[in-house]
Every structure is written in structure tokens, then in C-alpha cells.
Design an enzyme around this catalytic site. Structure first.
Site, PDB file in Angstrom:
ATOM      1  N   LYS C  79       0.855  -1.193   0.000  1.00  0.00           N
ATOM      2  CA  LYS C  79       0.000   0.000   0.000  1.00  0.00           C
ATOM      3  C   LYS C  79       0.891   1.244   0.000  1.00  0.00           C
ATOM      4  O   LYS C  79       1.983   1.231   0.576  1.00  0.00           O
ATOM      5  CB  LYS C  79      -0.857  -0.065   1.275  1.00  0.00           C
ATOM      6  CG  LYS C  79      -1.957   0.960   1.420  1.00  0.00           C
ATOM      7  CD  LYS C  79      -2.727   0.670   2.721  1.00  0.00           C
ATOM      8  CE  LYS C  79      -3.855   1.631   2.984  1.00  0.00           C
ATOM      9  NZ  LYS C  79      -4.618   1.243   4.210  1.00  0.00           N
ATOM     10  N   SER C 154      -9.406   0.935   3.261  1.00  0.00           N
ATOM     11  CA  SER C 154      -8.632   1.815   2.405  1.00  0.00           C
ATOM     12  C   SER C 154      -7.560   1.091   1.591  1.00  0.00           C
ATOM     13  O   SER C 154      -7.069   1.645   0.617  1.00  0.00           O
ATOM     14  CB  SER C 154      -7.943   2.885   3.254  1.00  0.00           C
ATOM     15  OG  SER C 154      -7.065   2.283   4.186  1.00  0.00           O
ATOM     16  N   SER C 178      -9.239  -1.713   7.326  1.00  0.00           N
ATOM     17  CA  SER C 178      -8.703  -1.323   6.014  1.00  0.00           C
ATOM     18  C   SER C 178      -7.972  -2.418   5.247  1.00  0.00           C
ATOM     19  O   SER C 178      -7.721  -2.267   4.064  1.00  0.00           O
ATOM     20  CB  SER C 178      -7.780  -0.104   6.160  1.00  0.00           C
ATOM     21  OG  SER C 178      -8.543   1.065   6.223  1.00  0.00           O
TER      22      SER C 178
END
Lengths: 485, 109, 493
Positions: C79, C154, C178
């Protein structure tokens, strides 16, 4: 109407660690190129986390114990939020609700009496960076821009907060001096106001006629003991005047202007600031359990007040002398090393307070830089005791030892004094020389006309002067008599 | 039991200052609504008796040792300064610092 | 050889045995990303040069007979809020759009040290604030199972990339779900380990006491292997526990016979999407047939207060952790006539709308009055929630519950129905509040091809046992296949 002034102090001590509080940057920042003692942690680079310096905790506990505080286990750090150019994270990591040391005291001596000042608490926190303002006086006012140096950012501080137990500038100064002495004894901090390793914020108010506390004013920017004294005197007078004229005081922070000799309101709405303190969860609680505290307590050196008491007792010297000798640990250590050579304590004390102090003052150096090792000074004092050297000679010898950085033996030689006393044949030689130059006196004595013995004493005195005190007066007397007969 | 508190515009203006964030006035209502929605959710917590509960603290298996006091020099200093938006020689350069800044900011995009 | 279909463990084994090289495997995956990522936008930065270099190094180690590490030649993505040495790390925000860190996050470093090859960075909601991966400056990521739906967030880019067969392992960060919610939405396996299991060093923080790194994979074997590599103490993160970790892979292979597993009851199941309720029944059934005892459990304090508690803690902390972005030392800078104006303009221009609003909400919560009356009580309730779980896990080994109350949302729901999305955190954020290990496990697909899933939770630091449970369920349900992104448009539209 006489109102009593009530003073509380917050002292920030920069802890003497090798690295910063939360990162491995060197703490040796004074004089360093700007922004060289920095790293991702103290520059608040995204993703970095604070890592607590073990030694800083230890030093905090040490000074806490020295101040007779209770040490608290598992205390927390908080974040104190505000945006400013010297604070990279926009929060300062500090201890807020749960300081590591609470509820101690320190005894001071001021206005001719001893007084106990209570310590509210001691907590650990990180320092901010430094701003440089390109104005003529280096102050913020009028600067069109500022430069930021983060070298100091993240330095470990311990903030010592007193109770409002002081009632005069003299007491405040005595308190600061006592804390500074303690910090130096424990080797926790340099405690130098000039370099900023000891900083003081002053809180002062006047008590109301009913004894309750009046409006509190905080004074910042007091950078020396002298300015603290002046600022307090000014502020106490100012507050009295405002009240005398029927005015009201506001709770505020005022800045001391050392040049003008006045305090000025910062005019910021300090009360409205909201620091939004809350627990710093990037750091675990600070463990400082009983076992940990016990070990540190056992490692503590003799406290200055303990040393003072012991010196007075053990060495039979006056309190005044002990005070001078124990003011700095290094001086006290030097003194004791002298004494341990076998020199009499009272004499050592005298030499330290007079001769050594004078030399240090003349050279503007500290005892650590005094070039004569204590054992040598001890031996010198013993020589005087044994009458191998006169006081005058010994002072000359010490001066040479300091100036030429030589040993006692070498200094004695350089002073033209033979090793040890002038005695036996050497002394007879001197006496013969004196007799030769004072034949008239010799004849008077030999002819039996020196009824009162004045001429003999005259000759003995000349011998003593010639030998600069290195001869034993008794031996001189007996040899002179013997050689006259 | 505390009374229900409601965040209002006045406090929001202060908060904009604290957080150095600008917000167009037409969006005040939305932010206030969201804050107050969270607060209303929290009102229910008062029905719990938390008087004997300490604020949250981690269960730890083995606490890591504290950092040893040994200095390390960071090699990335020059590169970091090169990337910094407000470098000025060895320093960072910031504009005029004024004690109280009432610069009102509209929400910039 | 269709390398993208291999598991991480298969790739590593082949590399070690010399059946194929890390470079070959890497090239195949890079190629697949280049051909197909245009459809879903899961990768925001590729670092081909460094990847090829790392792969060659692994191959060299193998050739020289050295141990290339347990994840030798396994290509992975992280990420874009993981700091990567020399690779742009943006948090998908204008604020950091050109920021290049000079260090690797510990999690990244541990993967590399294990022989894995970092290919690049994945899309995410700006500063991890969102659950749809629509607020990224690089544009939204699409769900590889259905291009009309969001991938969750996310860490939507990481989950989508694993589902699309771009890599067998991707890393995400999980503050309130997330990692797990996008894993659920994209039909892959995602884990949030116990807080303190994996170092947070190098993760651009959202909330210090909630953030945890987690692996996303297509099967639990790879997940356990990743955990073996990722978990461990770190001198750069003292909230990371110093205890000696067990072998997660070994534990994952143990059965659950005789274990007691609770199924959560006492929540509004009616408002949930039906297939997700069925998924829980299915998972419980698998456990029962594997010899576990199934019981019911209620968590009244948690179910009533977790969401409120989560928002207080997460937003309060976010307002604090994002304060360092002031336009001075890194990140977006805008000139100002004064220091404060510079701060405000830099922050206003650098942060997107949602981030700014969350900062404001968080700041409000911590101001005088609200802090004492709301924030502090929330931290006490957080402790009560942790206690409620500790009590539950005295009697049971694991808990099965939903991870998300809904199947993947249609695109644009954030604008239409934001409340529904906030409530989506209800189940996922609990594990973060209490610091518990939690796995989002795929248990099959609906008729329309949408993934269904369950959340498995275990006691604090019971990560290994939880992987064992996940492994048993996965054996029965089957591990999810790679999404059919070759067929443009995904499933049914």
C-alpha cells in the site's frame, strides 16, 4: 499595606545524555552546523516513531530521588499540540497527567535561615528546535522571516515544578542554586543558564489580605540568576503598585526585558490556547518499578547537603568553610584527595579556599582544569607542616607548579630550594658566611659584650633569612652558639 | 451524568485555527453535523458504569527494552535537505512569525 | 507457465529448487500488471528497475547455493502508505505526491530480507481515510470481481491486486478494517494481526493505537508464511511486542478438533446482506464438521459502543498524526505571507476534502470540554470492550462474526449514502480497538459472483491459532480463484 509575594518556579534541566530523548541523534549540538544533529525521528518524517532513551529515564529518576520525590511506575507521555516552526510534529511529547516523580522537597538556606521548598513534581519532555531571527537584536519582532535549526529539537529535559513556597527573590535564587548544585552532583545536567541547559520560568503573585493567593503572573525570558532577581523585584513592585492604585492584575505571561529592566505583557490570549493533551500511544508506559528505583537509589552519590554536614563534622571545619568546599562536587573531591595524602584538613581547607581559589579566579578556570593534582597539593601542605618549606616558599612553589605544570619536586628545585631542609654542614656553611660578613657582631659576642643576647638573635635571624626558612630555627640556634664558642 | 454537548460554529472557528485548516463557511454545517453525530453516538456511553475502569492500556506479553544511549549519525541529512520545500542553506526558512494570526482562509482546492 | 496462478509458497519452492527463476516470475507478474491494471487501477507506482535488481540478487543467491529466504522470488506490492526506500510514497495524496523516503518500512524490509521482490505501490483512500478507495489522487480502484463496484478500502489497491493475480501477497494497513474489508470485497484473504505483532515503523500513521500491518493473500498458507516473515520485535517500534513468536505456518496446519468456537449473536442481522449471514452459517458448519464445538456469544458493550469509540480514538489521533504535514520539511508546500498562512495554505491544498474534515472532527473531539466528557470516557469504554473480549476468550478459542454488513458497494455510494458506509466499520473496527487478531476469510461467492466472507477473531496474540481455524474453513470452502479480469467488465454487467 504589605502583601506577601508568593513565588513558584519551573526549572527545565537539560539532561546529560549522549543522545536525544526519542532518537539516537547526538546531544552534542552546541556549536554544531545547523540541522546536522537530526534524523527522521526528530524531523517528524512520516512513518517514524519515538524510541525512549533509557539513560534519560535514569537521570530523571536520579534527580527525582535527589529531590526526595516518589518515583511512579508505568507513567505515560502525552502529546501537547500546537503549530510552531520549531516543533516538527506539531506536538511536543511531554508528561502531563502522570509525571515520573511527584511530591518531594529541597531545603534551601536564604535570608539567614533554612527553609523547605516543596516540589510538586518532575516530568520528562522533549525540547523544541531553535529559531534564528535575522534582525539586528536577534529578536522575533520585526523579522520578515525566520530560520529554523532542529539540532536542539528532541533534547531531553526534566521539568521540575515547585510549590509556590518561596517568598523572596533571595529564596528563589537559593532554590535554583540548590537544584543546580544537586543536578551537577548527580551528573544529571550541566545546569548552565548561559548555555540554556538550565532554564527557569517564574510564577509570582501577591497574597491577598485574607491570605489567599492573588493573580498569578508567569515571567519568561529570564536567562541568568541576576535577571531572575531583577525580574522578581520589578514584578513584585509592579503588582504592588497596580493593587495600591486600586487596579486589577490579569493572569498572563510576561516577558522580561533585560535591557529595559521591565516585564512586558505578551498580549497573547494564553488562556485560550488549547493544547489538546492526550496520551502518546506511540510510546509504551515508562516502567520504573521498585527494583529499578532501588538500584538507582543505591547508585546515588553523597548529596551536597550530606557532604556539607559530614565535612563540618569529620574535618572539624566551620560550616562556612564546608559550604565553600562542597559547593562543587569536584572541589569537595579535590579537598578530600588532598586530605587523604595526610595533610591536616584545616590546612587543606585553608589552602583550597585561599590560594587555590585565587589561582582559579586569576586564570578563570574551574577546579577540573586546575593543573596541580590533589596529591601534590597535599604533599606541599605537608612540607609546610614539617617546616621543610615556609608558607611563602610554598606559595612560590605552587605558583610554579601551576605555571609550568611541573611536579612538586621539580617546582621546589626550580624555586632554588634544595630538596628538604638546610641542615648540618650546609647550614654550617651558611652560618660561616654570615659570620664572615658580620665580623663586628661576632667579635662583640666573643668578647662577652652581648649581655642581653641581642647580637646572637640578630645573627640567627640573618641565617634564617638566608635559608629562606628552610632551616630549623632550633638547629640554627644551637649551631650558631656552638660555632661562636 | 453530563449534559449533552453540542459543537457549535464558534468552537469550530477555534478548531480551524488549532488545526491550521481552512474550510469554506458553507461546509461548516456538514462538519458540525458529523462531529455532533459522533458525539450523539457517544452519549450512550454514559449509561455504562466506567467509574472503576482506567483508560485503555495495552496487554503486553514482553515489553521491549528501552533504547541504549548511543549516538548514531544519520547519513540522509543532505538528501533530506535537498528535498525540503523551504531549505535555506543549512536552515529551514519560514515566513514572518506573528504572535496571533487571524488570517482567515477559505477552503482552497 | 502461468506464474500468476501460483501461490507464494509454490513460487518460492520453485525458485529454491531451480524450477524457475525469480526474474522469470517477476517479469510475468509485471507483464500482467501492465496489461490488465488499466482496467482496475490498483497499482500507483511500479518500481521495475529495483524489482529486477532484487530478483536477480535472489537468483544469484540460489545459484551460489545460499539460502534465498522463505519467500524467495515472491513478487509483492505494498500500500502506498508504506515507506519504501527510493520509491515515491504518496499516501495517494497531493500532500506527498512527490515524496521519496530514504528508508524501508520494517514490514517491507522483512519481506525483502526473506527474498520477496517488491514490485511497487498500491492505490488507497487518501491517507487511508475511507473504505472505498475512491478518494485517491490517482483515481479510484475498481473491484476486479465486478468493475461497477468498489474494492473496499482503504487498502483497496492491495486487495484488488491480489484478487487480480498481480501478486500472491500484498501488504496493507488496517486501522478499522482497512485490510480486511477490501479483502472481503475483492474475494481474497486478509488479516489484521494482534496489535504489537508487526512493527508499524515506516507506516504513515492514521491512528497510533489502532494501525497494524496486515498481509493480503489468496490462501491461508501464504498468509501464515507472510506472518512468519512479518511478525517480530523491532527496535524502531517499542509498541511492537518483544515476545518470541511461534511458527504461524506450523500452527496453521493444526486442526481445530475439540476447540470451542463462538458465533456472534445479538446484532441486527436483518439489516445485513443475506449472503453474508449465510456465510457465517456455512463457516460454523465447516467448523462443526471438523470437530469443533459451536456456541453462541453476545458482546453487548462492544456491539453498542464500538463504532462511537472507534471514531473518537481514530479521528482524535488522526488529527494529531497528520499535524506534522506543515509544508516545511517535506510534502506539499504553498507560500504564505506569515508562518500560519503558509501552514494553512500548504495543508488546505495538500489534503483532500475528506482528510481535512476528519482532521477537523478529530481536533474538535480533543478540545477542552469534549476531551474530558467524551474522549476520556471513550478510552475507558475501549478498555471495557477489550475486557469483554478477554472474558469471552476465557471460554472460547475463537469468534466468528461478519466483517462487513454489506456486499461490495456500488461505485459512488460515499456521495449518496455516507452513513451506511460509516456503519460498515461496526464489525471490523472492534479488533483494532481491542488489539485482537482478525482474519477476513472468503467462503465462496454469490450467484452473481460477489464474494462472501466471515470475520474470525481470536484472543490477543492468538494469531497462530486463528490461522489454524482459517485454514480449516478454507480447506472446506476452497481458496478463492483469481478474478476473471481478462473478460473486460468483470462479472455480469
Amino acid at each position: 499595606m504589605k502583601r506577601e509575594s508568593v513565588i513558584g518556579l519551573e526549572i527545565h534541566l537539560q539532561l546529560k545524555t549522549k543522545t536525544k530523548l526519542f532518537c539516537s541523534c547526538s546531544s552534542d549540538y552546541i556549536g554544531a552546523t545547523p540541522n546536522t544533529n537530526v534524523c527522521p525521528v526528530c524531523l517528524a518524517v512520516p512513518g517514524t516513531l519515538p524510541i525512549l532513551n533509557d539513560h534519560a529515564v535514569e537521570l530523571g529518576v536520579k534527580i527525582g530521588l535527589g529531590l526526595h520525590c516518589s518515583i511512579c511506575d508505568n507513567t505515560r507521555f502525552h502529546r501537547k499540540h500546537y503549530f510552531y516552526a520549531d516543533l516538527p510534529k506539531a506536538y511536543q511529547i511531554t508528561q502531563y497527567e502522570h509525571p515520573i516523580a511527584v511530591g518531594g522537597y529541597v531545603d534551601i538556606f536564604a535570608d539567614g535561615k533554612e527553609k523547605r521548598i516543596r516540589i510538586h513534581h518532575l516530568h520528562l519532555e522533549e525540547d523544541a528546535g531553535k529559531l534564528v531571527h535575522p534582525t539586528a537584536d536577534g529578536r522575533l519582532t520585526g523579522a520578515s522571516y525566520s530560520l529554523v535549526d532542529y539540532n536542539r529539537g528532541g533534547m531531553p529535559l526534566s521539568e521540575i515544578v515547585s510549590e509556590p513556597d518561596m517568598n523572596s527573590a533571595e529564596e528563589a535564587i537559593a532554590y535554583i542554586t540548590q537544584i543546580r548544585q544537586l543536578a551537577r552532583y548527580l551528573e544529571v545536567s550541566d545546569g548552565e543558564m548561559e548555555s540554556g541547559s538550565l532554564r527557569v520560568d517564574v510564577n509570582v503573585s501577591l497574597s491577598n489580605p485574607d491570605g489567599s493567593l492573588g493573580t498569578r503572573v508567569e515571567i519568561k525570558n529570564v536567562n541568568s540568576l541576576r535577571s531572575i532577581e531583577r525580574a522578581l523585584e520589578y514584578e513584585i513592585a509592579r503588582q504592588n503598585k497596580v493593587l495600591d492604585e486600586g487596579g486589577h492584575l490579569v493572569q498572563e505571561t510576561r516577558l522580561w526585558d533585560d535591557v529595559a529592566g521591565v516585564t512586558r505583557s505578551m498580549r497573547s490570549k494564553e488562556g485560550e490556547r488549547d493544547y489538546r493533551y492526550y496520551v502518546e500511544m506511540d510510546l509504551a508506559p515508562i516502567s520504573a518499578g521498585p527494583e529499578y528505583v532501588r538500584k538507582i537509589r543505591e547508585s546515588l552519590p553523597e548529596m551536597p547537603w550530606e557532604k556539607l554536614e559530614r565535612f563540618t563534622r569529620e574535618y572539624s571545619i566551620s560550616r562556612e568553610e564546608s559550604l565553600q568546599l562542597t559547593e562543587q562536587k569536584e572541589t569537595a573531591d579535590y579537598f578530600e584527595a588532598c586530605v587523604s595524602e595526610g595533610a591536616p584538613a584545616a590546612k587543606c581547607a585553608n589552602w583550597m579556599r585561599m590560594e587555590v581559589q585565587r589561582i582559579l579566579r586569576d586564570l578563570s578556570i574551574g577546579i577540573n582544569d586546575f593543573p596541580v593534582p590533589p596529591a601534590e597539593l597535599g604533599k606541599l601542605i605537608i612540607k609546610v607542616e614539617k617546616r621543610e618549606l615556609s608558607n611563602t616558599q610554598a606559595k612560590d612553589v605552587l605558583a610554579v607548579m601551576v605555571e609550568k605544570k611541573v611536579s612538586l619536586k621539580e617546582a621546589v628545585r626550580l624555586c632554588g630550594i634544595s630538596d628538604g631542609r638546610i641542615t648540618g654542614p650546609a647550614l654550617e656553611e651558611v652560618i660561616r658566611k654570615i659570620f664572615a660578613s658580620e665580623q663586628e657582631a661576632v667579635e662583640t659576642i666573643k668578647s662577652g659584650n652581648d649581655k642581653k643576647g641581642a647580637k646572637v638573635k640578630f645573627l640567627q635571624g640573618l641565617v634564617m633569612r638566608e635559608t629562606r626558612g628552610s632551616a630549623d630555627p632550633a638547629e640554627v640556634a644551637s649551631l650558631v652558639n656552638c660555632m661562636l664558642n | 451524568m453530563i449534559k449533552k454537548m453540542e459543537m457549535d460554529e464558534e468552537r469550530l472557528r477555534e478548531v480551524l485555527g488549532f488545526s491550521c485548516i481552512g474550510l469554506p463557511e458553507k461546509e461548516y454545517a456538514e462538519v458540525l453535523d458529523r462531529v455532533n453525530a459522533v458525539l450523539r453516538m457517544c452519549d450512550d456511553m454514559q449509561e455504562l458504569d466506567s467509574s472503576n475502569v482506567s483508560p485503555f492500556e495495552w496487554d503486553v506479553m514482553k515489553a521491549p527494552a528501552r533504547r541504549q544511549d548511543r549516538a548514531v549519525v544519520w547519513e540522509g541529512r543532505d538528501r533530506f535537505l535537498d528535498q525540503a520545500p523551504v531549505r535555506d542553506g543549512d536552515f529551514f526558512h519560514v515566513p514572518r512569525i506573528i504572535a496571533r494570526d487571524d488570517v482567515e482562509m477559505e477552503g482552497e482546492e | 507457465m502461468e506464474f500468476h496462478k501460483l501461490s507464494a509458497l509454490e513460487i518460492a519452492e520453485g525458485v529454491k529448487k531451480g524450477s524457475w527463476t525469480a526474474s522469470e516470475v517477476l517479469s510475468a507478474h509485471l507483464e500482467r500488471i501492465k496489461i490488465f491494471d488499466g482496467q482496475i487501477n490498483s497499482v500507483v507506482t511500479l518500481s521495475e528497475e529495483s524489482a529486477h535488481r532484487d530478483a536477480k540478487e535472489t537468483d544469484k543467491a540460489v545459484a551460489e547455493g545460499k539460502d534465498p529466504g522463505p519467500l524467495a522470488g515472491v513478487p509483492f506490492l505494498v500500500k502506498d502508505n508504506f515507506c519504501t526506500d527510493g520509491i515515491r510514497t504518496t499516501c495517494c495524496s497531493k500532500m506527498l505526491s512527490d515524496w521519496i523516503p530514504d528508508y524501508d518500512a520494517t514490514a517491507v524490509k522483512r519481506m525483502k530480507d526473506a527474498g520477496a521482490v517488491l514490485m511497487g505501490k498500491t492505490n488507497m483512500d487518501e491517507f487511508a481515510m475511507g473504505s472505498t478507495t475512491e478518494s485517491s489522487i490517482f483515481g479510484p480502484t475498481l473491484n476486479p470481481r465486478d468493475f461497477n463496484r468498489v474494492p473496499g478500502g482503504s487498502s483497496g489497491g492491495s486487495a484488488a491486486a491480489v484478487a487480480a493475480g498481480f501478486c500472491p501477497i500484498a501488504l496493507g494497513s488496517d486501522t478499522g478494517g482497512s485490510v480486511r474489508q477490501p479483502s472481503a470485497f475483492c474475494g481474497v484473504q486478509g488479516m489484521k494481526p494482534s496489535y504489537g505483532q508487526i512493527s508499524r515503523y515506516g507506516i504513515v500513521a492514521y491512528a497510533s493505537s489502532l494501525d497494524q500491518v496486515g498481509p493480503i493473500t489468496r490462501n491461508t498458507g501464504d498468509m501464515a508464511a507472510a506472518m512468519d516473515v512479518l511478525a517480530g520485535p523491532d527496535p524502531n517500534d517499542t509498541t511492537c511486542d518483544a515476545y518470541e513468536r511461534p511458527s504461524f505456518s506450523q500452527a496453521a496446519a493444526e486442526g481445530i478438533k475439540g476447540k470451542k468456537i463462538a458465533v456472534l449473536t445479538g446484532y441486527d442481522a436483518e439489516s445485513m446482506d443475506r449472503p453474508l449471514i449465510e456465510a457465517i452459517e456455512k463457516a460454523a458448519g465447516y467448523c462443526r464438521s471438523a470437530g469443533a464445538e459451536i456456541v453462541e456469544a453476545e458482546l453487548p458493550i462492544t456491539m453498542k459502543h464500538a463504532v462511537a469509540c472507534y471514531y473518537m480514538v481514530a479521528l482524535g489521533d488522526a488529527s494529531s498524526k497528520l499535524a506534522c504535514f506543515d509544508g516545511m520539511r517535506y510534502g506539499h508546500h504553498a507560500d504564505g505571507r506569515s508562518l500560519v498562512e503558509m501552514y494553512k495554505r500548504s495543508r488546505n491544498q495538500g489534503f483532500g476534502k475528506e482528510v481535512r474534515k476528519r482532521i477537523l472532527i478529530g481536533t474538535c473531539i480533543l478540545t477542552r470540554g469534549y476531551y474530558e466528557n467524551y474522549y476520556v470516557p471513550a478510552t475507558k469504554v475501549r478498555q471495557m470492550i477489550a475486557d469483554e473480549y478477554a472474558e469471552l476468550f476465557k471460554g472460547v478459542d475463537a469468534l466468528i462474526c461478519p466483517i462487513s454488513p454489506a456486499l461490495p458497494y456500488k461505485k459512488g455510494l460515499v456521495e449518496e449514502d455516507p452513513v451506511r458506509i460509516y456503519l460498515g466499520d461496526a464489525f471490523s473496527s472492534i479488533a483494532n480497538l481491542a488489539g485482537l487478531p482478525s482474519i477476513s476469510l472468503n467462503v465462496g461467492f454469490t450467484e452473481e459472483g460477489l464474494p462472501t466472507n466471515v470475520q474470525l477473531m481470536g484472543p490477543r496474540f492468538g494469531d497462530a491459532g486463528l490461522l489454524g481455524l482459517a485454514h480449516v474453513i478454507e480447506n472446506k470452502a476452497g481458496s478463492p480463484p483469481i478474478a476473471d479480469i481478462e473478460k473486460k467488465g468483470g462479472c455480469r454487467e
